[in-house]
Scaffold this active site. Structure first.
Site, PDB file in Angstrom:
ATOM      1  N   HIS A 226      -7.947  -3.557  -6.280  1.00 36.59           N
ATOM      2  CA  HIS A 226      -8.538  -2.934  -7.477  1.00 36.59           C
ATOM      3  C   HIS A 226      -9.014  -4.068  -8.383  1.00 36.59           C
ATOM      4  O   HIS A 226      -8.460  -5.171  -8.352  1.00 36.59           O
ATOM      5  CB  HIS A 226      -7.420  -2.141  -8.166  1.00 36.59           C
TER       6      HIS A 226
ATOM      7  N   ASP B 256       1.011  -5.178  -6.595  1.00 36.41           N
ATOM      8  CA  ASP B 256       0.405  -4.186  -7.476  1.00 36.41           C
ATOM      9  C   ASP B 256       0.846  -2.811  -6.977  1.00 36.41           C
ATOM     10  O   ASP B 256       0.332  -2.297  -5.984  1.00 36.41           O
ATOM     11  CB  ASP B 256      -1.120  -4.342  -7.432  1.00 36.41           C
TER      12      ASP B 256
ATOM     13  N   GLN C  49      -0.556   2.310  -7.265  1.00 30.39           N
ATOM     14  CA  GLN C  49      -0.732   3.501  -6.421  1.00 30.39           C
ATOM     15  C   GLN C  49       0.533   3.869  -5.662  1.00 30.39           C
ATOM     16  O   GLN C  49       0.779   5.047  -5.406  1.00 30.39           O
ATOM     17  CB  GLN C  49      -1.868   3.276  -5.416  1.00 30.39           C
TER      18      GLN C  49
ATOM     19  N   LYS D 248       0.361   7.226 -13.577  1.00 28.49           N
ATOM     20  CA  LYS D 248       0.173   7.674 -12.194  1.00 28.49           C
ATOM     21  C   LYS D 248       1.483   8.228 -11.619  1.00 28.49           C
ATOM     22  O   LYS D 248       1.525   8.772 -10.538  1.00 28.49           O
ATOM     23  CB  LYS D 248      -0.333   6.524 -11.332  1.00 28.49           C
TER      24      LYS D 248
ATOM     25  N   CYS E 278     -13.172   1.373  -9.015  1.00 25.77           N
ATOM     26  CA  CYS E 278     -12.785   0.027  -9.491  1.00 25.77           C
ATOM     27  C   CYS E 278     -12.433  -0.881  -8.327  1.00 25.77           C
ATOM     28  O   CYS E 278     -11.508  -1.692  -8.409  1.00 25.77           O
ATOM     29  CB  CYS E 278     -11.620   0.088 -10.475  1.00 25.77           C
TER      30      CYS E 278
HETATM   31  N1  PMP Z   1      -4.180  -1.260  -9.331  1.00 25.81           N
HETATM   32  C1  PMP Z   1      -4.456  -0.174  -8.608  1.00 25.81           C
HETATM   33  C2  PMP Z   1      -4.270  -0.201  -7.117  1.00 25.81           C
HETATM   34  C3  PMP Z   1      -4.892   0.984  -9.262  1.00 25.81           C
HETATM   35  O1  PMP Z   1      -5.180   2.074  -8.554  1.00 25.81           O
HETATM   36  C4  PMP Z   1      -5.041   0.985 -10.665  1.00 25.81           C
HETATM   37  C5  PMP Z   1      -5.531   2.214 -11.407  1.00 25.81           C
HETATM   38  N2  PMP Z   1      -6.609   2.861 -10.815  1.00 25.81           N
HETATM   39  C6  PMP Z   1      -4.731  -0.188 -11.362  1.00 25.81           C
HETATM   40  C7  PMP Z   1      -4.299  -1.285 -10.652  1.00 25.81           C
HETATM   41  C8  PMP Z   1      -4.863  -0.288 -12.830  1.00 25.81           C
HETATM   42  O2  PMP Z   1      -4.041   0.626 -13.462  1.00 25.81           O
HETATM   43  P1  PMP Z   1      -4.233   0.969 -15.013  1.00 25.81           P
HETATM   44  O3  PMP Z   1      -5.677   1.304 -15.188  1.00 25.81           O
HETATM   45  O4  PMP Z   1      -3.327   2.118 -15.235  1.00 25.81           O
HETATM   46  O5  PMP Z   1      -3.829  -0.253 -15.765  1.00 25.81           O
END
Ligand code: PMP
Length: 407
Positions: free
Chosen positions: A124, A201, A204, A227, A365
């Site tokens: 991401h 990270d 997910q 999430k 993203c």
């Molecule tokens: N890493 C991953 C794999 C994600 O899916 C996301 C959110 N889509 C993020 C990081 C970032 O999370 P946040 O926008 O809640 O900070």
């Protein structure tokens, strides 16, 4: 299907009673953000109705009550991911902030020009851009471990990247664009064999799998509360105590100090050193309620139920001519990314919305993932513990009707 209390779970999420476009809501966008059970909504409402005041700095009753609840949420997070100590649980706004914190604090204090940071091809943007910023600032070098067409990390290639200059591995536990679950234990072991710390990270993975940071032996683990059926504006950075202790604060301000004069400041100990300013008090308490909620259902039960949903959805999708599944890793979480021949993903999203079905269309993203597959975007249906087979049938029927009309 395993016996999963799906009716009870669905009844616990008030928004699932909503109608969208005069149709019952079918919510398949939990990877972007999950819906909230009443227990979480009530916990937030209860704080504001009965317990609210600023925390950590008051002697009055409400402040003590709010502080106790806030710190109780920290203990819930600790237990949930099996961290050794609440000192290792830093509250932040989300996974993004947690990664930026590590990049700026750990990165700037422990890394130097020429040091290499290894990420993967399926990250991401939140696990790419903070490292690129660090590289620009101090001259570290970003290396990207490749993936194969199924969307799986090529482990041997990853291992080959771990060299003398590698000083950090930062890799996603589960891809938001593909659903791939990475072999994180193996990744950590390979990196540790070369004394390289690992950040995972978990944005997910956290709502889908039980996490034990001590068993994983990762050095940092980050996730967002929103999430995990919790409130937005909440997130967690787990870090091993020795590493966190060696790191300078990320932000300065109130609450993160022991003593301030105009000449110098003595910082507070962990975890407060990294928590400058007033946090999202009610929301963090809400995150504690979300953890109670999912723990009550059981992460293993959730994982098993969602796996059955994914298998069913994949079987159904494979039968639709003109539907291409993007990301076919052997180990996958509840994400079905796909394209349809001749229909742009944004049109898929808009047209499914007219049927009351919420999916996400876009690059998620993860633009490098889109580039890898040579697509501008994908449509993504992502599953939460409240979804059902019937909803998957509705989705598949919707997709078939789109193909008939526009394909
Ligand atoms: N890493 C991953 C794999 C994600 O899916 C996301 C959110 N889509 C993020 C990081 C970032 O999370 P946040 O926008 O809640 O900070």
């Amino acid at each position: 299907m395993t016996s999963f209390p799906i009716e009870q779970v669905r009844a616990d999420f008030p928004i699932l009673q909503e109608k969208v476009r005069n149709k019952p809501l079918v919510y398949f966008d939990s990877a972007a953000s999950s819906q909230k059970p009443k227990a979480v909504i009530d916990a937030i409402s209860h704080v504001y109705t009965h317990d609210y005041a600023n925390i950590h700095r008051g002697v009055h009753t409400l402040s003590v009550r709010a502080t106790d609840k806030f710190e109780a949420a920290r203990e819930k997070v600790r237990a949930f991911i099996n961290a050794n100590s609440t000192k290792e649980i830093i509250f932040v706004r989300g996974a993004t902030e947690a990664i930026n914190l590590v990049a700026q604090s750990y990165g700037r204090s422990q890394l130097k020009a020429g040091d290499e940071i290894v990420i993967s091809a399926m990250e991401h943007h939140a696990n790419i851009v903070p490292w690129q910023m660090l590289c620009q600032q101090i001259g570290t070098v970003l290396k990207v471990a490749p993936m194969n067409q199924q969307g799986e990390l090529i482990f041997e290639a990853f291992e080959e990247l771990l060299g003398e200059n590698t000083k950090l591995v930062a890799i996603t536990h589960m891809s938001n664009a593909l659903g791939t679950i990475n072999p994180v234990k193996k990744i950590v072991a390979a990196a540790h064999a070369k004394n390289i710390p690992v950040l995972l990270d978990g944005a997910q993975a956290i709502p889908h799998t039980a996490i034990d940071v001590q068993a994983l032996d990762c050095d940092f683990y980050v996730f967002s509360g929103h999430k995990l059926y919790g409130p937005s504006g909440t997130g967690v950075l787990y870090g091993k105590q020795t590493l966190l202790e060696a790191m300078p604060p990320y932000q300065g301000g109130g609450d993160m100090i022991r003593m301030v004069t105009f000449e110098k400041t003595e910082y507070a100990g962990l975890p407060h050193k990294f928590e400058a300013g007033t946090p999202a008090i009610a929301e963090i308490i809400g995150l504690g309620a979300a953890i109670d909620y999912v723990s009550g259902i059981g992460m293993a039960n959730i994982a098993a139920y969602e796996h059955e949903l994914l298998v069913y959805a994949t079987e159904q999708a494979e039968q639709i001519k003109g539907l291409n599944i993007i990301g076919q890793a052997e180990h996958k979480g509840g994400i079905l990314s796909f394209t349809l021949d001749h229909i742009h993903p944004h049109d898929i999203g808009t047209m499914l919305d007219s049927l009351g079905i919420a999916i996400r269309a876009g690059h998620h993203c993860a633009m490098p993932v889109m580039d890898f597959y040579g697509v501008p975007a994908t449509a993504r249906a992502s599953f939460g513990m409240y979804n059902t087979r019937q909803e998957i049938d509705i989705l598949m029927q919707g997709i078939k009707s789109l193909i008939e009309v526009f394909g």
